[in-house]
Scaffold this active site. Sequence first.
Site, PDB file in Angstrom:
ATOM      1  N   TYR A  58       0.919  -1.196  -0.080  1.00  0.00           N
ATOM      2  CA  TYR A  58       0.095   0.015  -0.095  1.00  0.00           C
ATOM      3  C   TYR A  58       0.826   1.289  -0.118  1.00  0.00           C
ATOM      4  O   TYR A  58       1.702   1.409   0.877  1.00  0.00           O
ATOM      5  CB  TYR A  58      -0.742  -0.028   1.140  1.00  0.00           C
ATOM      6  CG  TYR A  58      -1.887  -1.177   1.250  1.00  0.00           C
ATOM      7  CD1 TYR A  58      -2.144  -2.034   0.224  1.00  0.00           C
ATOM      8  CD2 TYR A  58      -2.462  -1.612   2.472  1.00  0.00           C
ATOM      9  CE1 TYR A  58      -2.969  -3.231   0.398  1.00  0.00           C
ATOM     10  CE2 TYR A  58      -3.328  -2.682   2.695  1.00  0.00           C
ATOM     11  CZ  TYR A  58      -3.525  -3.430   1.495  1.00  0.00           C
ATOM     12  OH  TYR A  58      -4.386  -4.633   1.414  1.00  0.00           O
ATOM     13  N   HIS A 116       0.240 -12.091   1.035  1.00  0.00           N
ATOM     14  CA  HIS A 116      -0.774 -11.051   0.315  1.00  0.00           C
ATOM     15  C   HIS A 116      -1.615 -11.865  -0.728  1.00  0.00           C
ATOM     16  O   HIS A 116      -2.735 -11.742  -0.677  1.00  0.00           O
ATOM     17  CB  HIS A 116      -0.088  -9.927  -0.169  1.00  0.00           C
ATOM     18  CG  HIS A 116      -1.196  -8.844  -0.326  1.00  0.00           C
ATOM     19  ND1 HIS A 116      -0.686  -7.443  -0.086  1.00  0.00           N
ATOM     20  CD2 HIS A 116      -2.618  -8.564  -0.466  1.00  0.00           C
ATOM     21  CE1 HIS A 116      -1.509  -6.617  -0.057  1.00  0.00           C
ATOM     22  NE2 HIS A 116      -2.776  -7.169  -0.347  1.00  0.00           N
TER      23      HIS A 116
HETATM   24  P1  NAP Z   1     -13.727  -0.696   1.565  1.00  0.00           P
HETATM   25  O1  NAP Z   1     -13.426  -0.666   2.757  1.00  0.00           O
HETATM   26  O2  NAP Z   1     -14.849  -1.510   0.979  1.00  0.00           O
HETATM   27  O3  NAP Z   1     -14.004   0.664   1.290  1.00  0.00           O
HETATM   28  C1  NAP Z   1     -13.228   1.947   1.370  1.00  0.00           C
HETATM   29  C2  NAP Z   1     -13.988   3.087   0.608  1.00  0.00           C
HETATM   30  O4  NAP Z   1     -15.270   3.322   1.238  1.00  0.00           O
HETATM   31  C3  NAP Z   1     -13.115   4.387   0.821  1.00  0.00           C
HETATM   32  O5  NAP Z   1     -13.299   5.155  -0.500  1.00  0.00           O
HETATM   33  C4  NAP Z   1     -13.738   5.162   2.127  1.00  0.00           C
HETATM   34  O6  NAP Z   1     -13.903   6.524   1.875  1.00  0.00           O
HETATM   35  C5  NAP Z   1     -15.142   4.578   1.730  1.00  0.00           C
HETATM   36  N1  NAP Z   1     -16.035   4.346   3.063  1.00  0.00           N
HETATM   37  C6  NAP Z   1     -15.557   4.091   4.157  1.00  0.00           C
HETATM   38  N2  NAP Z   1     -16.520   4.070   5.083  1.00  0.00           N
HETATM   39  C7  NAP Z   1     -17.820   4.746   4.607  1.00  0.00           C
HETATM   40  C8  NAP Z   1     -19.098   4.947   4.901  1.00  0.00           C
HETATM   41  N3  NAP Z   1     -19.269   4.881   6.121  1.00  0.00           N
HETATM   42  N4  NAP Z   1     -19.846   5.740   4.103  1.00  0.00           N
HETATM   43  C9  NAP Z   1     -19.429   5.748   3.000  1.00  0.00           C
HETATM   44  N5  NAP Z   1     -18.160   5.530   2.360  1.00  0.00           N
HETATM   45  C10 NAP Z   1     -17.355   5.017   3.344  1.00  0.00           C
HETATM   46  O7  NAP Z   1     -12.477  -0.955   0.510  1.00  0.00           O
HETATM   47  P2  NAP Z   1     -11.142  -1.445   0.797  1.00  0.00           P
HETATM   48  O8  NAP Z   1     -10.079  -0.416   1.200  1.00  0.00           O
HETATM   49  O9  NAP Z   1     -10.655  -2.006  -0.373  1.00  0.00           O
HETATM   50  O10 NAP Z   1     -11.014  -2.499   1.888  1.00  0.00           O
HETATM   51  C11 NAP Z   1     -10.571  -2.310   3.351  1.00  0.00           C
HETATM   52  C12 NAP Z   1      -9.142  -2.800   3.488  1.00  0.00           C
HETATM   53  O11 NAP Z   1      -9.230  -4.180   3.290  1.00  0.00           O
HETATM   54  C13 NAP Z   1      -8.193  -2.167   2.577  1.00  0.00           C
HETATM   55  O12 NAP Z   1      -8.016  -0.828   2.921  1.00  0.00           O
HETATM   56  C14 NAP Z   1      -6.971  -3.127   2.935  1.00  0.00           C
HETATM   57  O13 NAP Z   1      -6.416  -2.870   4.564  1.00  0.00           O
HETATM   58  C15 NAP Z   1      -7.710  -4.526   3.001  1.00  0.00           C
HETATM   59  N6  NAP Z   1      -7.732  -5.141   1.718  1.00  0.00           N
HETATM   60  C16 NAP Z   1      -7.041  -6.076   1.343  1.00  0.00           C
HETATM   61  C17 NAP Z   1      -6.958  -6.611   0.361  1.00  0.00           C
HETATM   62  C18 NAP Z   1      -6.169  -7.993   0.043  1.00  0.00           C
HETATM   63  O14 NAP Z   1      -5.529  -8.446  -1.177  1.00  0.00           O
HETATM   64  N7  NAP Z   1      -5.555  -8.596   1.042  1.00  0.00           N
HETATM   65  C19 NAP Z   1      -7.595  -6.229  -0.851  1.00  0.00           C
HETATM   66  C20 NAP Z   1      -8.258  -5.209  -0.531  1.00  0.00           C
HETATM   67  C21 NAP Z   1      -8.252  -4.460   0.443  1.00  0.00           C
HETATM   68  P3  NAP Z   1     -12.898   7.330   2.797  1.00  0.00           P
HETATM   69  O15 NAP Z   1     -11.642   6.799   2.745  1.00  0.00           O
HETATM   70  O16 NAP Z   1     -12.747   8.735   1.874  1.00  0.00           O
HETATM   71  O17 NAP Z   1     -13.526   7.712   4.305  1.00  0.00           O
END
Ligand code: NAP
Length: 282
Positions: A58, A116
């Site tokens: 990241y 990962h």
């Molecule tokens: P997510 O958590 O589903 O979505 C994040 C997005 O949603 C951001 O744009 C955030 O905006 C917005 N958001 C968060 N809370 C909200 C709310 N209450 N209302 C409206 N919008 C909201 O997606 P993600 O970041 O892909 O997944 C979460 C975490 O999982 C990642 O950050 C990472 O740590 C991990 N991940 C791991 C893998 C893997 O391959 N292992 C892949 C993907 C993700 P703002 O930031 O502007 O608040």
Amino acid sequence: MQGAALPLVKLPSGEMVPQLGQGTWHMGESRRAFADEVRALRLGLDLGMTLIDTAEMYGDGGAELVVREAIAGRREEVFLVSKVLPQNSTRAGTIAACERSLKRLGTDRIDLYLLHWRGAPRLEETLRGMEALRDAGAIRYWGVSNFDVDDMRELSALQGGEACASNQVLYNLMRRGLEAGLLPWCRAKAMPIMAYSPIEQGRLLRNRTLRAVAVRHGASPAQIALAWVLRQPDMMVIPKATAEAHVRENRAALDITLTPEDEAELDGAFPPPRGPRPLELL
Ligand code: NAP
């Protein structure tokens, strides 16, 4: 400020960790956002979301620098998760990648270190690297990410493979395939899943059914999407939020209890899988 205690999930070791944590993908990518990102993670810690998920990938290490700043002076509160990239996941490569992450994170240990996703190096190589790190105290537990049932079977057949603490995978209302295979497999082993992208990076939020359920609860669609994953008490969930309002909303999703009618309606809009399906990645 201290939030009320969060529900906990049991790791195979018996250690309990908060069910709701914080993701960091796309943090650490711009200098301008750095302070806001640190502030968001700190607020999340204040509210009890003390599991933080990051990765060397990241922001090319930038997210780990954000985490370093956020946890400075409060490392003991945090259950810290980071990940090694597959291209680094030979035995020696895993050890070296972890050492770099520890430096960026400003700590002497990572609580849970994940592969990962699967890459070219043999799984056994990675496992030996993980074991060496654990024996040296650089990590407390190791696990995997984006592993489907076949990968999990292969891993658990290796010597020491049963020690895998968690599998972090894509899971939300739109991505339910694992309910027909991986989820029951992990449950049978008492190995908790960590659900990533629980609101599908925001793409879920315009869904009409989700919005209708949200209105009934006086909640936001994001909160309903989170509450739907959180209703499974053995699953960790790691939404990413930089906006303060999002951090607060996400924490409050724990207070929402979906009714059987809500669940039936959501099942209609997002049908559960009828049979095994390959794991989806983001
Ligand atoms: P997510 O958590 O589903 O979505 C994040 C997005 O949603 C951001 O744009 C955030 O905006 C917005 N958001 C968060 N809370 C909200 C709310 N209450 N209302 C409206 N919008 C909201 O997606 P993600 O970041 O892909 O997944 C979460 C975490 O999982 C990642 O950050 C990472 O740590 C991990 N991940 C791991 C893998 C893997 O391959 N292992 C892949 C993907 C993700 P703002 O930031 O502007 O608040």
